[in-house]
Scaffold this motif. Structure first.
Motif, PDB file in Angstrom:
ATOM      1  N   TYR A 167       0.719  -1.313   0.085  1.00 15.21           N
ATOM      2  CA  TYR A 167      -0.234   0.275  -0.217  1.00 15.21           C
ATOM      3  C   TYR A 167       0.820   1.034   0.190  1.00 15.21           C
ATOM      4  CZ  TYR A 167      -4.107   3.284   1.330  1.00 15.21           C
ATOM      5  OH  TYR A 167      -4.436   4.113   1.619  1.00 15.21           O
ATOM      6  N   SER A 168       2.581   0.951   0.268  1.00 15.73           N
ATOM      7  CA  SER A 168       3.055   2.855   0.801  1.00 15.73           C
ATOM      8  C   SER A 168       3.466   2.534  -0.530  1.00 15.73           C
ATOM      9  CB  SER A 168       3.782   2.316   2.354  1.00 15.73           C
ATOM     10  OG  SER A 168       4.430   1.136   1.844  1.00 15.73           O
ATOM     11  N   MET A 169       3.338   1.431  -1.290  1.00 12.54           N
ATOM     12  CA  MET A 169       4.057   1.992  -2.451  1.00 12.54           C
ATOM     13  C   MET A 169       3.259   1.824  -3.965  1.00 12.54           C
ATOM     14  SD  MET A 169       7.549   1.602  -1.282  1.00 12.54           S
ATOM     15  CE  MET A 169       8.691   0.913  -2.371  1.00 12.54           C
ATOM     16  N   SER A 170       2.376   2.808  -3.013  1.00 13.17           N
ATOM     17  CA  SER A 170       1.008   2.465  -4.333  1.00 13.17           C
ATOM     18  C   SER A 170       1.031   1.112  -5.355  1.00 13.17           C
ATOM     19  CB  SER A 170       1.546   4.047  -4.820  1.00 13.17           C
ATOM     20  OG  SER A 170       2.089   4.718  -5.005  1.00 13.17           O
ATOM     21  N   LEU A 171       1.364  -0.033  -4.654  1.00 14.30           N
ATOM     22  CA  LEU A 171       0.530  -1.184  -5.407  1.00 14.30           C
ATOM     23  C   LEU A 171      -0.402  -1.640  -4.773  1.00 14.30           C
ATOM     24  CD1 LEU A 171       4.170  -2.477  -6.169  1.00 14.30           C
ATOM     25  CD2 LEU A 171       2.965  -3.015  -7.730  1.00 14.30           C
ATOM     26  N   LEU A 172      -0.888  -1.078  -4.261  1.00 15.95           N
ATOM     27  CA  LEU A 172      -2.484  -1.508  -3.171  1.00 15.95           C
ATOM     28  C   LEU A 172      -2.816  -0.031  -3.377  1.00 15.95           C
ATOM     29  CD1 LEU A 172      -1.721  -4.206  -0.738  1.00 15.95           C
ATOM     30  CD2 LEU A 172      -3.134  -4.501  -3.384  1.00 15.95           C
ATOM     31  N   ASP A 173      -4.440  -0.082  -3.663  1.00 12.10           N
ATOM     32  CA  ASP A 173      -4.929   0.622  -2.714  1.00 12.10           C
ATOM     33  C   ASP A 173      -5.885   0.175  -1.860  1.00 12.10           C
ATOM     34  OD1 ASP A 173      -7.129  -0.676  -3.554  1.00 12.10           O
ATOM     35  OD2 ASP A 173      -8.436   0.272  -5.321  1.00 12.10           O
ATOM     36  N   ASP A 174      -6.787   1.103  -2.057  1.00  8.48           N
ATOM     37  CA  ASP A 174      -7.926   0.758  -0.209  1.00  8.48           C
ATOM     38  C   ASP A 174      -8.317  -0.641  -0.352  1.00  8.48           C
ATOM     39  OD1 ASP A 174      -7.210   3.147   0.801  1.00  8.48           O
ATOM     40  OD2 ASP A 174      -9.151   3.958   0.951  1.00  8.48           O
ATOM     41  N   GLN A 175      -9.015  -1.210  -1.327  1.00  6.43           N
ATOM     42  CA  GLN A 175      -9.336  -1.917  -1.313  1.00  6.43           C
ATOM     43  C   GLN A 175      -8.721  -3.123  -1.585  1.00  6.43           C
ATOM     44  OE1 GLN A 175     -12.156  -2.087  -5.323  1.00  6.43           O
ATOM     45  NE2 GLN A 175     -13.250  -3.988  -4.824  1.00  6.43           N
ATOM     46  N   GLY A 176      -7.828  -3.090  -2.340  1.00  6.22           N
ATOM     47  CA  GLY A 176      -7.219  -4.232  -2.518  1.00  6.22           C
ATOM     48  C   GLY A 176      -6.093  -4.624  -0.988  1.00  6.22           C
TER      49      GLY A 176
END
Length: 402
Positions: A167-176
């Motif tokens: 998430y911190s690396m922009s590879l997941l969003d809130d849903q992910g």
């Protein structure tokens, strides 16, 4: 058990003035004599060209294919496979006892164990047994320390930090993040109940959820993309078994086709001692499956025992590794019961540079008494193959040559 020894080749020093480093690969089932040797720290790369960041300039190198059934090590009856860390360590004691008795020139030389991934968990267990064996006088060797690289010491800490890290690396969003966190909780629940086989299966499920949400991130280096497995190949190898993907991620990765061809072709021919009917890596699937119940078990208490016993312990981790991310490593280290931990935690870390002329930071390090931690920047899971110069410098520092 197959092992491969290189004597150090330093232009100014005899091998007897330099340490002996044993390298242990992960998996379980990944081959040190193949992957560690030709892809990471040995004198030649997989094209048999000289490697300019080989560790051989500053240490003799001992690669061991363990547990039995890995690489060129083989078993001829199925109950000989190891099923847990105790069996792995006791097999290695037999090898080390034989090795040091047969190579008396290494008995006084400082001996270090360096490891990667699952190899780190094995290295911790092996180090504790070796320390005891030396104290009892059953093995004669000058054991100087262990280095745990991107190590599977606390699997659940890795799993719980996957979501926040991605998430911190922009590879997941809130849903992910919510999806990954949900499955991570399931893994935690199984581990808490001591259902380790189930935890291993749920761990595989967590990997799948991540792959779906990140467009196939590479677990070994988040800045690169996982090459898709050909469906034909994967279904051939694993029609029945739920551990198919898991094995592919952790063992198949360590014996890509080109490496397999090298080991089963020119290397096997050159060695002249491998049984004709046995091929490199042929039993690695079985190695992995036999260790399934041990896979998700933590080994934090072993690290504590090593620290209390005064054994030098180094932990190092690649910044871009996902499978054993740095956040997870820091998490289990905070829970160590070692009496000196508060002092270690208070220290400020130091920046390291591989090139004295450049201002580019290569790593950070913090060490107190017999514990050290290295944050290796721009490296994934295989630190020496991603950042060879920094890995070499770290090895020199750990073995007190810098």
């Amino acid at each position: 058990m197959f092992w491969w020894l290189y004597y150090a080749t330093n232009p100014c020093k005899n091998f007897s003035e330099l340490p002996l480093v044993m390298w242990l690969q992960g998996g379980p089932g990944g081959s040190s004599t193949g992957f560690g040797n030709f892809m990471e720290i040995g004198p030649l790369d997989s094209n048999l060209q000289p490697r300019n960041t080989t560790w051989l300039r500053y240490a003799s190198l001992l690669f061991v294919d363990n547990p039995v059934g890995t690489g060129f090590s083989y078993v001829n009856k199925s109950d000989a496979y190891t099923r847990d860390l105790d069996m792995v360590a006791s097999d290695m004691m037999v090898l080390l006892k034989t090795f040091f008795e047969g190579h008396k020139e290494f008995q006084m030389i400082p001996f270090y164990i360096f490891s990667e991934s699952y190899g780190g968990k094995m290295a911790a267990g092996i180090s504790l047994e070796l320390h005891k064996a030396i104290q009892q006088g059953s093995i004669k060797c000058n054991f100087a320390g262990v280095a745990l690289g991107d190590s599977w010491i606390s699997p659940i800490d890795s799993v719980l930090s996957w979501g926040p890290y991605l998430y911190s690396m922009s590879l997941l969003d809130d849903q992910g993040l919510a999806e990954v966190s949900k499955v991570a909780e399931e893994v935690l629940n199984a581990v808490d109940k001591g259902q380790y086989k189930e935890a291993t299966q749920l761990w595989e499920k967590a990997e799948m959820v991540i792959l779906q949400n990140t467009d196939g991130v590479n677990f070994y280096n988040i800045l690169t993309k996982d090459p898709p497995m050909s469906p034909k190949k994967s279904s051939l190898e694993f029609t029945q078994h739920h551990l198919g993907r898991l094995y592919q991620h952790h063992v198949r990765y360590l014996q890509q086709d080109a490496l397999s061809q090298l080991m089963n072709g020119p290397i096997k021919k050159k060695l002249k001692i491998i049984p004709e009917d046995y091929s490199w890596g042929a039993q690695s699937t079985n190695v992995f499956l036999n260790m399934e119940g041990d896979f998700m078990k933590p080994a934090i208490s072993i690290v504590d025992e090593l620290l209390e016993a005064g054994v030098n312990v180094t932990v190092y981790n690649g910044q871009l590794d996902l499978i054993v991310d740095t956040m997870g490593q820091e998490s289990w280290m905070r829970r160590l019961k070692w009496s000196e931990l508060p002092m270690f935690n208070k220290l400020k870390r130091k920046a390291l540079y591989t090139n004295p002329e450049s201002s580019e930071t290569s790593a950070f390090v913090k060490s107190y008494k017999n514990l050290a931690f290295y944050w290796i920047l721009r490296a994934g899971h295989m630190v020496p193959s991603d950042q060879g110069a920094m890995a070499l410098k770290m090895m020199q520092m750990v073995t007190q040559q810098e």
